[in-house]
Design a protein around this motif. Structure first.
Motif, PDB file in Angstrom:
ATOM      1  N   UNK A 192       0.831  -1.200   0.000  1.00  0.00           N
ATOM      2  CA  UNK A 192       0.000   0.000   0.000  1.00  0.00           C
ATOM      3  C   UNK A 192       0.867   1.252   0.000  1.00  0.00           C
ATOM      4  N   UNK A 193       1.915   1.274   0.824  1.00  0.00           N
ATOM      5  CA  UNK A 193       2.799   2.443   0.873  1.00  0.00           C
ATOM      6  C   UNK A 193       3.511   2.637  -0.467  1.00  0.00           C
ATOM      7  N   UNK A 194       3.924   1.535  -1.093  1.00  0.00           N
ATOM      8  CA  UNK A 194       4.602   1.638  -2.386  1.00  0.00           C
ATOM      9  C   UNK A 194       3.671   2.224  -3.443  1.00  0.00           C
ATOM     10  N   UNK A 195       2.382   1.781  -3.414  1.00  0.00           N
ATOM     11  CA  UNK A 195       1.415   2.305  -4.383  1.00  0.00           C
ATOM     12  C   UNK A 195       1.176   3.801  -4.159  1.00  0.00           C
ATOM     13  N   UNK A 196       1.097   4.218  -2.890  1.00  0.00           N
ATOM     14  CA  UNK A 196       0.904   5.634  -2.590  1.00  0.00           C
ATOM     15  C   UNK A 196       2.095   6.463  -3.071  1.00  0.00           C
ATOM     16  N   UNK A 197       3.305   5.931  -2.899  1.00  0.00           N
ATOM     17  CA  UNK A 197       4.493   6.642  -3.340  1.00  0.00           C
ATOM     18  C   UNK A 197       4.511   6.780  -4.857  1.00  0.00           C
ATOM     19  N   UNK A 198       4.122   5.706  -5.560  1.00  0.00           N
ATOM     20  CA  UNK A 198       4.072   5.753  -7.027  1.00  0.00           C
ATOM     21  C   UNK A 198       3.068   6.797  -7.498  1.00  0.00           C
ATOM     22  N   UNK A 199       1.921   6.870  -6.808  1.00  0.00           N
ATOM     23  CA  UNK A 199       0.905   7.854  -7.181  1.00  0.00           C
ATOM     24  C   UNK A 199       1.421   9.278  -6.963  1.00  0.00           C
TER      25      UNK A 199
ATOM     26  N   UNK B  30      -8.284   9.408 -24.712  1.00  0.00           N
ATOM     27  CA  UNK B  30      -9.435   8.510 -24.767  1.00  0.00           C
ATOM     28  C   UNK B  30      -9.850   8.082 -23.367  1.00  0.00           C
ATOM     29  N   UNK B  31     -11.167   7.753 -23.219  1.00  0.00           N
ATOM     30  CA  UNK B  31     -11.645   7.226 -21.949  1.00  0.00           C
ATOM     31  C   UNK B  31     -11.526   5.713 -21.945  1.00  0.00           C
ATOM     32  N   UNK B  32     -12.078   5.084 -20.906  1.00  0.00           N
ATOM     33  CA  UNK B  32     -11.944   3.627 -20.784  1.00  0.00           C
ATOM     34  C   UNK B  32     -12.644   2.864 -21.896  1.00  0.00           C
ATOM     35  N   UNK B  33     -13.590   3.523 -22.591  1.00  0.00           N
ATOM     36  CA  UNK B  33     -14.293   2.878 -23.709  1.00  0.00           C
ATOM     37  C   UNK B  33     -13.679   3.231 -25.052  1.00  0.00           C
ATOM     38  N   UNK B  34     -12.461   3.815 -25.017  1.00  0.00           N
ATOM     39  CA  UNK B  34     -11.743   4.213 -26.228  1.00  0.00           C
ATOM     40  C   UNK B  34     -12.421   5.334 -26.991  1.00  0.00           C
TER      41      UNK B  34
ATOM     42  N   UNK C  88       0.541   4.968 -16.764  1.00  0.00           N
ATOM     43  CA  UNK C  88       0.189   5.073 -15.347  1.00  0.00           C
ATOM     44  C   UNK C  88      -1.139   5.796 -15.169  1.00  0.00           C
ATOM     45  N   UNK C  89      -1.326   6.860 -15.998  1.00  0.00           N
ATOM     46  CA  UNK C  89      -2.594   7.571 -15.912  1.00  0.00           C
ATOM     47  C   UNK C  89      -3.749   6.686 -16.355  1.00  0.00           C
ATOM     48  N   UNK C  90      -3.501   5.848 -17.357  1.00  0.00           N
ATOM     49  CA  UNK C  90      -4.552   4.936 -17.812  1.00  0.00           C
ATOM     50  C   UNK C  90      -4.912   3.942 -16.709  1.00  0.00           C
ATOM     51  N   UNK C  91      -3.859   3.448 -16.022  1.00  0.00           N
ATOM     52  CA  UNK C  91      -4.119   2.520 -14.918  1.00  0.00           C
ATOM     53  C   UNK C  91      -4.857   3.221 -13.790  1.00  0.00           C
ATOM     54  N   UNK C  92      -4.419   4.457 -13.486  1.00  0.00           N
ATOM     55  CA  UNK C  92      -5.103   5.209 -12.428  1.00  0.00           C
ATOM     56  C   UNK C  92      -6.534   5.529 -12.831  1.00  0.00           C
ATOM     57  N   UNK C  93      -6.723   5.896 -14.124  1.00  0.00           N
ATOM     58  CA  UNK C  93      -8.076   6.209 -14.595  1.00  0.00           C
ATOM     59  C   UNK C  93      -8.958   4.965 -14.563  1.00  0.00           C
ATOM     60  N   UNK C  94      -8.383   3.821 -14.951  1.00  0.00           N
ATOM     61  CA  UNK C  94      -9.160   2.581 -14.935  1.00  0.00           C
ATOM     62  C   UNK C  94      -9.590   2.239 -13.502  1.00  0.00           C
ATOM     63  N   UNK C  95      -8.657   2.450 -12.549  1.00  0.00           N
ATOM     64  CA  UNK C  95      -9.001   2.175 -11.151  1.00  0.00           C
ATOM     65  C   UNK C  95     -10.087   3.124 -10.663  1.00  0.00           C
TER      66      UNK C  95
ATOM     67  N   UNK D 234     -13.860   2.213  -9.549  1.00  0.00           N
ATOM     68  CA  UNK D 234     -14.419   2.609  -8.246  1.00  0.00           C
ATOM     69  C   UNK D 234     -15.740   3.350  -8.418  1.00  0.00           C
ATOM     70  N   UNK D 235     -15.809   4.221  -9.431  1.00  0.00           N
ATOM     71  CA  UNK D 235     -17.037   4.981  -9.656  1.00  0.00           C
ATOM     72  C   UNK D 235     -18.177   4.085 -10.119  1.00  0.00           C
TER      73      UNK D 235
END
Length: 735
Positions: free
Chosen positions: A177-184, A300-304, A339-346, A350-351
């Motif tokens: 969790x700490x590693x993920x927060x640092x990457x963000x 692009x969004x998650x639906x391309x 990374x932004x795509x992964x963050x956007x997908x997450x 969540x939404x």
């Protein structure tokens, strides 16, 4: 003759003494038999209690071995008595090695930054009997070598007399969790550096090509400020128009498609994923021409679907330096986009799956409650049994714990209310009973805050039209806020008086700092804590919103009057109703003496799951008239289903509007469980609309009974359920 009479008299006296002595011997023999029977029953109960204690201990051991968190328990001298498998893995100690060792020998922790040793919270917990949390950035040093970032807390273990006899330390590995927060954080810093760089222009547009972002590099390169171009023009408006026309013609020939001049020519290729570097001439604000190299990327969004375009430009007068910079930026942008795509997908996940998030939050809240309720129940059933005073205290802990568990769904309640899917059971509810429960529940919180909690007694019995559980939830929320935001040594006064015609007003008055008019206007906005976000007091900012909407769904009103420096008065108005009325058949039935149970007839059991005490008591009295039946009850579905699995009742009587899990959901769980699917289930609910009855019968209830109870109908349904149970029991025995 006189001698004969004396002899006869002596004989009679002797005979009487003999009879009296024999009768006394017989009585003594009967007393002995009764004492032996009582001793035998006591032995049986003791054996049963020992078996239950062993079973509970086994369950606890299995639980500790299977949970995902690490658990360490100690005695009062801080020596280890328990180490579950997760704790063994993280500390590097086996249970056999750790037993009896000082806790700070096995659980070695340091500060992540300073690398200095950190005091083990067990010692503080044993000294003060309070819950202690680990400091942030705490690292566990494993005996095997690895280091783990850890989090969580330590709580005292108390005996039946409330004395601290040990401590339990629960922690978990949060390294990932700490590693993920640092990457963000690194991604955020990189993004900020890119868009704030003055060495190249960054222009972002929407899907129609209108500029949305115009960074400092673009301002320096083109001479415009962001305010002059954002939401006003397209990048084509900043370029040489003749050059745009020529490029469009060339692109039309290349692709065999007519392309309009301007920005559209650039977008056409980018939208189809064609990599392109546009050599163009910008026209600066002062009229000067600036040769530039421009890279265009479709966003692009998650639906391309395309949501915009990003233009990265450099001054072509320093082309060699720009080529090096572009290559670096391309690498950065590719990594950033991934990374932004992964963050956007997450974020999108969540939404789109908010309920999944709320379920996770609910789990986190339930975990500490599980320990509270579990240990309280162990204390309740331990040997020796708690004293009456201790039993009363344990009952209060359990009642408070179960009720807190119900309130975990507060966030879910808001979503259900707004979607119109929340179901309430409006029936006569004793206001004095609700207030008495709330006073008991909130007294410890008031004492901790040094706030005086005063309840003005009701002069007459008062019943309101409400849902029992939801009304208690509203009052608890108002009391909690009144205590939480009060001054030290302040007062909270709860009173009731007649409101509008046929209504009663419940008021909760505090002596806090009060609210100004501008904050009062924002009071019932979701997630708005009115500036208390950074205060020590915890909260989500939705409790009052949920309470207000619950009151409105119960046909009432809720409001507030507040003055800065004088405190606030929150009030709730509900409709007054008469006390619960049951038809005359009930009263007549109470007068009928129970007929004795026929010889050889088996006593059957009924499980009633109901959160309204008046309804529970009524059914209890009805069942008391049936010598062939015994009833036991539960106030929520979770407890009810556990009792059903454990005791296998002949019939289950289930309310629909239950806290946490409603009756329809509970029925589905019972039907899917191999141990309970054979038990007939009857519904008893205040939801009496035809669609409610149809829905209940379609779900699988044997009968759907409505309140108020009609005794004849109730007994007929109960007999039908018992008959079906007997048939199914016989069928199971034949298998």
């Amino acid at each position: 003759m006189v001698l004969l009479a004396l002899l006869m008299a002596a004989f009679l006296v002797f005979w009487g003494i003999q009879k009296t002595q024999q009768a006394e011997k017989n009585l003594a023999h009967l007393d002995t038999l009764r004492l032996l029977a009582a001793q035998e029953e006591s032995n049986r109960q003791l054996l049963a209690a020992n078996a239950k204690a062993q079973e509970d201990a086994q369950k606890l051991a299995v639980t500790l071995d299977s949970i995902g968190d690490a658990v360490i328990a100690t005695d009062a001298q801080a020596r280890i008595t328990l180490l579950n498998p997760v704790a063994q893995k993280l500390t590097g100690w086996t249970l056999a090695q750790a037993i009896g060792q000082p806790v700070d020998e096995v659980f070695k922790i340091i500060n992540k930054v300073s690398r200095e040793p950190v005091s083990v919270p067990v010692l503080e917990t044993l000294a003060h009997g309070t819950v202690q949390g680990l400091a942030n950035h705490t690292v566990l040093l494993s005996r095997d070598g690895p280091h783990y970032d850890i989090a969580d807390s330590c709580a005292p273990i108390r005996d039946a007399d409330g004395l601290v006899v040990g401590a339990v330390l629960v922690f978990r590995n949060v390294t990932e969790e700490y590693a993920a927060q640092q990457a963000l954080r690194q991604v955020s810093a990189l993004q900020k550096a890119i868009f704030n760089s003055a060495n190249f222009s960054s222009i972002a547009t929407d899907a129609q090509g209108v500029i949305q972002i115009f960074n400092v590099g673009a301002e320096r390169m083109l001479g415009y400020t962001a305010a002059e171009v954002v939401n006003r023009i397209t990048p084509a408006d900043l370029s040489d128009p003749q050059e745009m026309t020529t490029r469009a013609a060339s692109l039309s020939t290349e692709l065999g498609t007519e392309i309009a001049p301007g920005f559209e020519s650039l977008v056409f290729k980018a939208s189809r994923g064609i990599e392109d570097i546009d050599e163009r001439t910008y026209i600066r604000k002062d009229g000067r021409r600036l040769p530039a190299m421009v890279s265009v990327t479709a966003l692009r969004d998650e639906n391309e679907a395309i949501i915009g375009y990003l233009l990265i430009g450099t001054d072509n007068t320093a082309r060699r330096a720009a080529e090096v910079e572009r290559e670096r930026l391309d690498r950065v942008l590719r990594d950033k986009n991934a990374e932004l795509e992964a963050a956007r997908a997450a974020a999108d996940k969540a939404n789109l799956a908010k309920s999944e998030f709320l379920s996770g939050m609910s789990h986190e809240l339930r975990s500490p409650l599980n320990a509270i309720l579990g240990f309280a129940q162990l204390m309740e059933s331990g040997t020796p049994l708690p004293t009456p005073s201790q039993k009363a205290s344990i009952d209060q802990i359990l009642r408070a714990g179960w009720y807190l568990l119900e309130l975990i769904n507060e966030v879910l309640d808001l979503a259900l209310i707004e979607s119109g899917q929340l179901s309430l059971s409006r029936e006569p509810v004793s206001l004095s009973e609700v207030l008495q429960d709330c006073q008991t529940l909130m007294a410890p919180a008031a004492l901790k805050k040094s706030v005086s909690l005063q309840f003005v007694p009701l002069t007459l019995p008062c019943f309101v039209s409400a849902d029992h559980t939801r009304l208690k939830q509203v009052v608890i929320n108002l009391l909690s806020n009144a205590i939480k935001y009060n001054r030290q040594g302040g007062n909270v006064t709860v009173s009731c008086h007649e409101g509008a015609k046929g209504r009663i007003r419940l008021s909760v008055q505090d002596t806090g700092e009060g609210l100004p008019a501008d904050k009062l206007a924002q009071l019932f906005q979701p997630f708005n804590r009115l500036g208390k976000e950074d205060s020590e007091e915890e909260g989500t900012g939705i409790g009052l919103v949920v309470s207000k909407r619950l009151v409105e769904q119960m046909g009432g009103e809720m409001g507030v009057v507040s003055s800065v420096g004088a405190g606030s008065v929150f009030w709730v108005e509900l409709a007054l109703v008469g006390a619960p009325q049951f038809n005359d058949e009930v009263n007549e039935m109470q007068l009928v003496q129970a007929a004795p149970l026929a010889s050889g007839e088996r006593v059957r059991t009924l499980l009633y799951v109901e959160d309204n005490r008046a309804n529970m008591e009524l059914v209890r009295q009805l069942i008391a008239r049936r010598p062939d039946l015994r009833m036991f009850g539960a106030e929520d579905a979770t407890r009810g289903m556990a009792l059903a699995r454990e005791h296998q009742p002949d019939v289950i009587l289930l309310d629909i509007n239950l806290p946490v899990i409603n009756g329809l959901q509970a029925l589905k769980i019972l039907q899917e469980d191999e141990d309970t699917r054979h038990i007939p289930v009857l519904a008893l609910s205040a939801n009496a609309m035809p669609r409610d009855i149809e829905r209940g019968l379609a779900a699988g209830f044997l009968r759907y009974l409505t309140k108020p109870i009609r005794v004849t109908e109730f007994m007929d349904a109960l007999d039908a359920g018992l008959a079906l149970a007997q048939t199914q029991r016989a069928a199971l025995q034949e298998l």
